[in-house]
Design a protein around this motif. Structure first.
Motif, PDB file in Angstrom:
ATOM      1  N   TRP A 156       3.640 -14.584   2.750  1.00  0.00           N
ATOM      2  CA  TRP A 156       3.417 -15.837   3.154  1.00  0.00           C
ATOM      3  C   TRP A 156       3.642 -16.158   4.401  1.00  0.00           C
ATOM      4  CZ3 TRP A 156       1.072 -18.888  -0.321  1.00  0.00           C
ATOM      5  CH2 TRP A 156       1.172 -18.287  -1.700  1.00  0.00           C
ATOM      6  N   ALA A 157       4.642 -15.550   5.344  1.00  0.00           N
ATOM      7  CA  ALA A 157       4.669 -15.287   6.564  1.00  0.00           C
ATOM      8  C   ALA A 157       3.321 -15.063   7.391  1.00  0.00           C
ATOM      9  CB  ALA A 157       5.793 -14.602   7.087  1.00  0.00           C
ATOM     10  N   LEU A 158       2.702 -13.885   6.819  1.00  0.00           N
ATOM     11  CA  LEU A 158       1.532 -13.522   7.367  1.00  0.00           C
ATOM     12  C   LEU A 158       0.332 -14.544   7.278  1.00  0.00           C
ATOM     13  CD1 LEU A 158      -0.369 -11.217   8.592  1.00  0.00           C
ATOM     14  CD2 LEU A 158      -0.712 -10.441   6.349  1.00  0.00           C
ATOM     15  N   ALA A 181       6.096 -20.180  -5.609  1.00  0.00           N
ATOM     16  CA  ALA A 181       6.000 -19.537  -4.403  1.00  0.00           C
ATOM     17  C   ALA A 181       4.979 -20.362  -3.499  1.00  0.00           C
ATOM     18  CB  ALA A 181       5.346 -18.194  -4.854  1.00  0.00           C
ATOM     19  N   LEU A 182       4.004 -21.045  -3.775  1.00  0.00           N
ATOM     20  CA  LEU A 182       3.171 -21.634  -3.129  1.00  0.00           C
ATOM     21  C   LEU A 182       3.851 -22.749  -2.213  1.00  0.00           C
ATOM     22  CD1 LEU A 182       0.112 -22.259  -2.574  1.00  0.00           C
ATOM     23  CD2 LEU A 182      -0.076 -23.948  -4.541  1.00  0.00           C
ATOM     24  N   ALA A 183       5.063 -22.889  -2.590  1.00  0.00           N
ATOM     25  CA  ALA A 183       5.613 -24.040  -1.429  1.00  0.00           C
ATOM     26  C   ALA A 183       5.835 -23.352  -0.082  1.00  0.00           C
ATOM     27  CB  ALA A 183       7.074 -24.456  -2.085  1.00  0.00           C
ATOM     28  N   ARG A 184       5.901 -22.263  -0.102  1.00  0.00           N
ATOM     29  CA  ARG A 184       5.835 -21.274   1.190  1.00  0.00           C
ATOM     30  C   ARG A 184       4.689 -21.353   1.896  1.00  0.00           C
ATOM     31  NH1 ARG A 184       8.324 -15.596  -0.641  1.00  0.00           N
ATOM     32  NH2 ARG A 184       8.445 -15.254   1.712  1.00  0.00           N
ATOM     33  N   LEU A 185       3.658 -22.055   1.412  1.00  0.00           N
ATOM     34  CA  LEU A 185       2.421 -21.972   2.295  1.00  0.00           C
ATOM     35  C   LEU A 185       2.524 -23.342   3.002  1.00  0.00           C
ATOM     36  CD1 LEU A 185      -0.262 -20.910   2.892  1.00  0.00           C
ATOM     37  CD2 LEU A 185      -1.314 -22.609   1.064  1.00  0.00           C
ATOM     38  N   PRO A 215      -3.461 -10.273   1.204  1.00  0.00           N
ATOM     39  CA  PRO A 215      -2.602 -10.574   2.191  1.00  0.00           C
ATOM     40  C   PRO A 215      -1.047 -10.355   1.544  1.00  0.00           C
ATOM     41  CG  PRO A 215      -2.936 -12.641   1.669  1.00  0.00           C
ATOM     42  CD  PRO A 215      -3.894 -11.824   0.879  1.00  0.00           C
ATOM     43  N   PHE A 216      -0.727  -9.050   0.947  1.00  0.00           N
ATOM     44  CA  PHE A 216       0.268  -8.611   0.110  1.00  0.00           C
ATOM     45  C   PHE A 216       1.588  -8.169   1.185  1.00  0.00           C
ATOM     46  CE2 PHE A 216      -1.601  -7.689  -4.108  1.00  0.00           C
ATOM     47  CZ  PHE A 216      -1.995  -8.872  -4.192  1.00  0.00           C
ATOM     48  N   VAL A 217       2.594  -8.398   1.034  1.00  0.00           N
ATOM     49  CA  VAL A 217       3.816  -7.653   1.627  1.00  0.00           C
ATOM     50  C   VAL A 217       3.819  -6.224   1.156  1.00  0.00           C
ATOM     51  CG1 VAL A 217       5.256  -9.954   1.439  1.00  0.00           C
ATOM     52  CG2 VAL A 217       5.273  -8.255  -0.508  1.00  0.00           C
ATOM     53  N   LEU A 218       4.491  -5.583   1.615  1.00  0.00           N
ATOM     54  CA  LEU A 218       4.615  -4.158   1.638  1.00  0.00           C
ATOM     55  C   LEU A 218       5.969  -3.617   1.008  1.00  0.00           C
ATOM     56  CD1 LEU A 218       2.827  -2.827   4.869  1.00  0.00           C
ATOM     57  CD2 LEU A 218       1.636  -3.033   2.571  1.00  0.00           C
ATOM     58  N   ASP A 219       5.832  -3.252  -0.145  1.00  0.00           N
ATOM     59  CA  ASP A 219       7.111  -2.833  -0.905  1.00  0.00           C
ATOM     60  C   ASP A 219       6.844  -2.297  -2.150  1.00  0.00           C
ATOM     61  OD1 ASP A 219       6.332  -4.810  -2.957  1.00  0.00           O
ATOM     62  OD2 ASP A 219       7.594  -6.611  -2.275  1.00  0.00           O
ATOM     63  N   GLU A 220       7.756  -1.843  -3.096  1.00  0.00           N
ATOM     64  CA  GLU A 220       7.570  -0.904  -4.122  1.00  0.00           C
ATOM     65  C   GLU A 220       6.600  -1.472  -5.129  1.00  0.00           C
ATOM     66  OE1 GLU A 220      11.258  -0.022  -5.765  1.00  0.00           O
ATOM     67  OE2 GLU A 220      11.807  -1.980  -6.501  1.00  0.00           O
ATOM     68  N   VAL A 221       6.520  -2.715  -5.355  1.00  0.00           N
ATOM     69  CA  VAL A 221       5.911  -3.513  -6.173  1.00  0.00           C
ATOM     70  C   VAL A 221       4.425  -3.471  -5.774  1.00  0.00           C
ATOM     71  CG1 VAL A 221       5.052  -5.763  -7.088  1.00  0.00           C
ATOM     72  CG2 VAL A 221       7.480  -5.090  -7.311  1.00  0.00           C
ATOM     73  N   VAL A 254     -13.033  -1.513   2.643  1.00  0.00           N
ATOM     74  CA  VAL A 254     -12.008  -2.419   3.004  1.00  0.00           C
ATOM     75  C   VAL A 254     -11.379  -2.130   4.438  1.00  0.00           C
ATOM     76  CG1 VAL A 254      -9.690  -3.017   2.277  1.00  0.00           C
ATOM     77  CG2 VAL A 254     -11.418  -2.523   0.365  1.00  0.00           C
ATOM     78  N   ALA A 255     -11.226  -3.312   5.168  1.00  0.00           N
ATOM     79  CA  ALA A 255     -10.508  -2.911   6.563  1.00  0.00           C
ATOM     80  C   ALA A 255      -9.202  -3.294   6.108  1.00  0.00           C
ATOM     81  CB  ALA A 255     -11.089  -4.230   7.393  1.00  0.00           C
ATOM     82  N   VAL A 256      -8.395  -2.385   6.774  1.00  0.00           N
ATOM     83  CA  VAL A 256      -6.863  -2.522   6.489  1.00  0.00           C
ATOM     84  C   VAL A 256      -6.033  -2.860   7.661  1.00  0.00           C
ATOM     85  CG1 VAL A 256      -4.955  -1.371   5.831  1.00  0.00           C
ATOM     86  CG2 VAL A 256      -6.814  -0.879   4.558  1.00  0.00           C
ATOM     87  N   ALA A 257      -5.191  -3.812   7.650  1.00  0.00           N
ATOM     88  CA  ALA A 257      -4.363  -4.399   8.812  1.00  0.00           C
ATOM     89  C   ALA A 257      -3.284  -4.948   8.594  1.00  0.00           C
ATOM     90  CB  ALA A 257      -5.413  -5.519   9.668  1.00  0.00           C
ATOM     91  N   GLU A 258      -2.170  -4.765   9.576  1.00  0.00           N
ATOM     92  CA  GLU A 258      -0.877  -4.961   9.328  1.00  0.00           C
ATOM     93  C   GLU A 258      -0.461  -5.944  10.516  1.00  0.00           C
ATOM     94  OE1 GLU A 258       3.268  -3.001   8.062  1.00  0.00           O
ATOM     95  OE2 GLU A 258       1.819  -1.822   8.744  1.00  0.00           O
ATOM     96  N   GLY A 259       0.288  -6.936  10.234  1.00  0.00           N
ATOM     97  CA  GLY A 259       0.730  -8.066  11.323  1.00  0.00           C
ATOM     98  C   GLY A 259      -0.555  -9.105  11.661  1.00  0.00           C
TER      99      GLY A 259
END
Length: 306
Positions: A156-158, A181-185, A215-221, A254-259
């Motif tokens: 959501w921050a991204l 979770a949508l409340a974080r948008l 736009p997923f976070v990066l974690d084990e899930v 797919v274009a991959v980007a972080e930040g």
């Protein structure tokens, strides 16, 4: 083959429903007790107790998500998971990391990632534009879309940073809100939350996106995820931008980007690629390699039924 739904109301089944010859959806497996030697397809380890309700069932354990996503995750569930992995005739996993986690229990885990039925995203000529999307398109801005759950694994921050920096783009979000979770948008004039839509309606949206995102976070899930939306976006002809989750790394389409800066730059670069012949070829190649028809044949061969 019998699949026991955890959500009968959503799947519109009260009892036992035959979806097509030989394929049953059940809200109560006791109703399938007269079937001889059925294949019982399980995604949740705690459902292994249902095998006792059937006549000599052939168990298939399909591991589709990281175990921590299950609200019942804990020692008891891990014990059920280990037992099911040992008892099942076949064990499947949708992602390499899930397969690796199961191999200490079962060396013959079969990797079966998620896929797409391309015909579901082949929009017929002249198909009407959904009214809510038409209102967004009327603004005359390029449209970036997201289809899927509004859940904790969305970054959501991204997303908030990208939408704030791109007032010239329209962002269309389709999906259900899980756990608020949508409340974080952050609400913005260029962000349009259209809610959940039935699967047959998604092509009307996806085929009209200038770009699509994961736009997923990066974690084990998320590193162990196999997003269906990836294949659906590509089948709809949408250029895709994703954070560097395993499922997207190494995929040329797919274009991959972080930040925020890199992600927004990748989205802007993707906007002109829908009609680019070279990029279209990459998308078509990726879709052809990931169809549900091919996955079905893979599983049937593993069960000795092909």
């Amino acid at each position: 083959m019998v699949f026991c739904t955890p959500d009968p109301a959503r799947d519109e089944v009260d009892g036992l429903r035959e979806l097509e010859p030989g394929l049953f959806l059940a809200s109560d497996l006791r109703l399938a007790g007269e079937l001889e030697r059925p294949v019982l397809w399980l995604m949740w380890p705690q459902q292994r107790v249902h095998a006792a309700l059937l006549r000599r069932p052939r168990l298939v354990y399909d591991c589709v998500d990281h175990a921590s996503l299950d609200p019942l995750h804990g020692p008891a569930m891990e014990a059920d998971r280990a037992a099911l992995a040992r008892e099942a005739e076949r064990v499947l996993a949708t992602a390499s990391r899930l397969a690796e986690g199961l191999r200490p229990l079962r060396e013959d885990v079969l990797l079966v990632p998620n896929a797409v039925a391309p015909e579901d995203f082949a929009l017929p000529p002249g198909a009407p534009i959904p009214e809510d999307l038409a209102a967004v398109l009327a603004r005359g801005r390029p449209v970036v879309g997201y289809m899927g759950a509004f859940a904790p694994w969305v970054d959501w921050a991204l997303l908030n940073a990208v939408t704030a920096r791109a007032p010239d783009l329209s962002f269309v979000l389709l999906g259900a809100d899980y756990g608020g979770a949508l409340a974080r948008l952050a609400p913005r004039p260029n962000v349009h939350v259209l809610g959940e839509r039935p699967h047959p309606a998604l092509a009307g949206y996806a085929c009209r996106l200038d770009a699509a995102m994961i736009p997923f976070v990066l974690d084990e899930v998320t590193r162990a995820a196999s997003p269906v939306k990836l294949h659906e976006y590509l089948a709809a002809g949408a250029p895709v931008v994703s954070t560097p989750i395993d499922a997207c790394l190494g995929e040329p389409a797919v274009a991959v980007a972080e930040g925020p800066d890199a992600f927004l730059a990748a989205l802007r670069a993707a906007l002109g690629r829908r009609d680019d012949p070279a990029h279209r070829a990459l998308r078509e190649r990726a879709v052809a390699a990931n169809t549900w028809a091919a996955r079905v044949e893979q599983v049937l061969r593993a069960l000795g039924a092909a």
